[in-house]
Enzyme design. Sequence first.
Site, PDB file in Angstrom:
ATOM      1  N   LYS A 237     -18.446  15.587   8.170  1.00  0.00           N
ATOM      2  CA  LYS A 237     -19.646  16.284   8.084  1.00  0.00           C
ATOM      3  C   LYS A 237     -20.325  16.504   6.910  1.00  0.00           C
ATOM      4  O   LYS A 237     -19.408  16.545   5.750  1.00  0.00           O
ATOM      5  CB  LYS A 237     -19.491  17.560   8.720  1.00  0.00           C
ATOM      6  CG  LYS A 237     -18.882  17.697  10.046  1.00  0.00           C
ATOM      7  CD  LYS A 237     -18.311  19.133  10.777  1.00  0.00           C
ATOM      8  CE  LYS A 237     -17.468  18.867  11.889  1.00  0.00           C
ATOM      9  NZ  LYS A 237     -16.249  20.003  12.232  1.00  0.00           N
ATOM     10  N   ARG A 292      -8.336  26.927  12.486  1.00  0.00           N
ATOM     11  CA  ARG A 292      -8.514  27.256  11.312  1.00  0.00           C
ATOM     12  C   ARG A 292      -9.829  27.945  11.038  1.00  0.00           C
ATOM     13  O   ARG A 292     -10.708  27.524  11.917  1.00  0.00           O
ATOM     14  CB  ARG A 292      -8.168  26.209  10.438  1.00  0.00           C
ATOM     15  CG  ARG A 292      -9.178  24.971  10.547  1.00  0.00           C
ATOM     16  CD  ARG A 292      -9.212  23.784   9.849  1.00  0.00           C
ATOM     17  NE  ARG A 292     -10.259  23.164   9.911  1.00  0.00           N
ATOM     18  CZ  ARG A 292     -10.368  22.271  10.501  1.00  0.00           C
ATOM     19  NH1 ARG A 292      -9.213  21.791  11.153  1.00  0.00           N
ATOM     20  NH2 ARG A 292     -11.383  21.539  10.722  1.00  0.00           N
ATOM     21  N   VAL A 295     -15.121  24.732   7.113  1.00  0.00           N
ATOM     22  CA  VAL A 295     -15.982  24.686   6.119  1.00  0.00           C
ATOM     23  C   VAL A 295     -17.515  25.088   6.581  1.00  0.00           C
ATOM     24  O   VAL A 295     -18.418  25.939   5.855  1.00  0.00           O
ATOM     25  CB  VAL A 295     -16.450  23.026   5.546  1.00  0.00           C
ATOM     26  CG1 VAL A 295     -17.403  23.017   4.468  1.00  0.00           C
ATOM     27  CG2 VAL A 295     -14.769  22.779   4.976  1.00  0.00           C
TER      28      VAL A 295
END
Length: 450
Positions: A237, A292, A295
């Site tokens: 990304k 998790r 970012v």
Amino acid sequence: MFSKILVANRGEIALRIIRSCKELGIKTVAVFSEADRNSLHAMLADEAICIGPAKASESYLNIPNILSAAEITRAEAIHPGYGFLAENAKFAEICQNSGFVFIGPPPEIIRLMGDKNKARQTMKKAGLPVIPGSDVIIEDVNEAKKIAQKIGYPVIIKAAAGGGGKGMRICRNAAQLEEMFAMAQNEARAAFGDPSLYLEKYITDAHHIEIQIVGDSKGNVIAFGERECSVQRKYQKIIEETPSPFIDERTRRKMMKAAQEAAEKIGYQSLGTFEFLVDEKKRFYFMEANTRVQVEHPITEMVYGINLIKAQIRVAAGEKVNFPIDLEMRGHAIECRINAEDPETFAPSPGKIDFLVFPGGEGIRVDSAAYAGWEVPPYYDSLIAKIIAHAPTRNLAIAKMKAALETTTIVGIKTNIPLLLNILSNTDFINGKYTTQFMEKFLSQKVHSE
Ligand code: MV4
């Protein structure tokens, strides 16, 4: 609540965790490799312990050393951040068995979601639509060709143990499938120690949309509005935004409800990202779930005015999910990932940062562990900072981001800031008319215009 947490990570994510712990009144222990001696995360934590040489396999992935550090410092919980050990079910299990709380979902959930094919089947059963494809692991190329014939080309080969794009191959016809199947198998075996592959219909010009969820240990799950993550190169990304310029309120509500109900059905706990592909008719399909912290979480944090890491720590400590009742998206947020890399060739550009000025002002957030005089080590990923812009509208957020990038100065290493500014000036991006094909088109146009 915990009184001390060990942060088993580095870089910007370690700082986000350390700051969140400080806000919650929790002491922190940093671990660092020999290459990270002068790193900010080691300086800002209450204690810091060297866990091994630069190579990640000998430090940030070294389970015995990390557990020893936790034991010596009497930490109660371990936060894995993202990458490294964050989605390692064995590590989560070892933490538990050694008397530490692993800040993340239970090992069984990590293991389930780590098997992308099993996750796909489980979520299909839990009521989420999935992309047409193989329902089992494909043993050989002839079986693959049979299934591809049935669902129609193009198809995409995915590694069951993969995720995030690793080991993926797009095949436009039987000859390509024939050519790529064994290659993908070998790549998956080498990268994950597991050659298992499955197949999906490849949807071109779709949107990569993810829904954020938070579940507690009492069975409550909350879903947040989407993140648009279609601007990717090589499945990395580059720019993320929320809300998506493509998603309307009705689709948003449907996706949030679908994700929340499926997560409750499987007893999901902790932070989770449900990745969907959304086609041009706004039909959505579950692809995979990340167990998790991520970012791109700050864009969700900014439009909702929350801190997902604090929420993750709270539910790990057994608290109920507890957000303001009037949880609503406010304005628009965009995140740009600043990488230490050549903006033309994408080659990594590690080295010493001689001079560094970050942007600021109302609505700007910077997540970074970089400082002037610091040397970007060549051993880890090239993400050195993230800039997040939050404004009342998408146009204002784009303008704010451009101003932020133009007033950022990083001397000594190359960064992708010129590339980010080019994307922000692209007509299709400005009009919000982009799909998963965006970067491919954008880069080919750039080459031809030179
Ligand atoms: C796909 C897809 C189209 N069809 N699967 C890429 C990352 C991984 N998490 C899922 N990804 C995709 N899976 C099917 N069946 C499109 C993507 C994709 C993508 C593909 C090519 C170029 C850019 C992309 C950006 C986001 C998602």
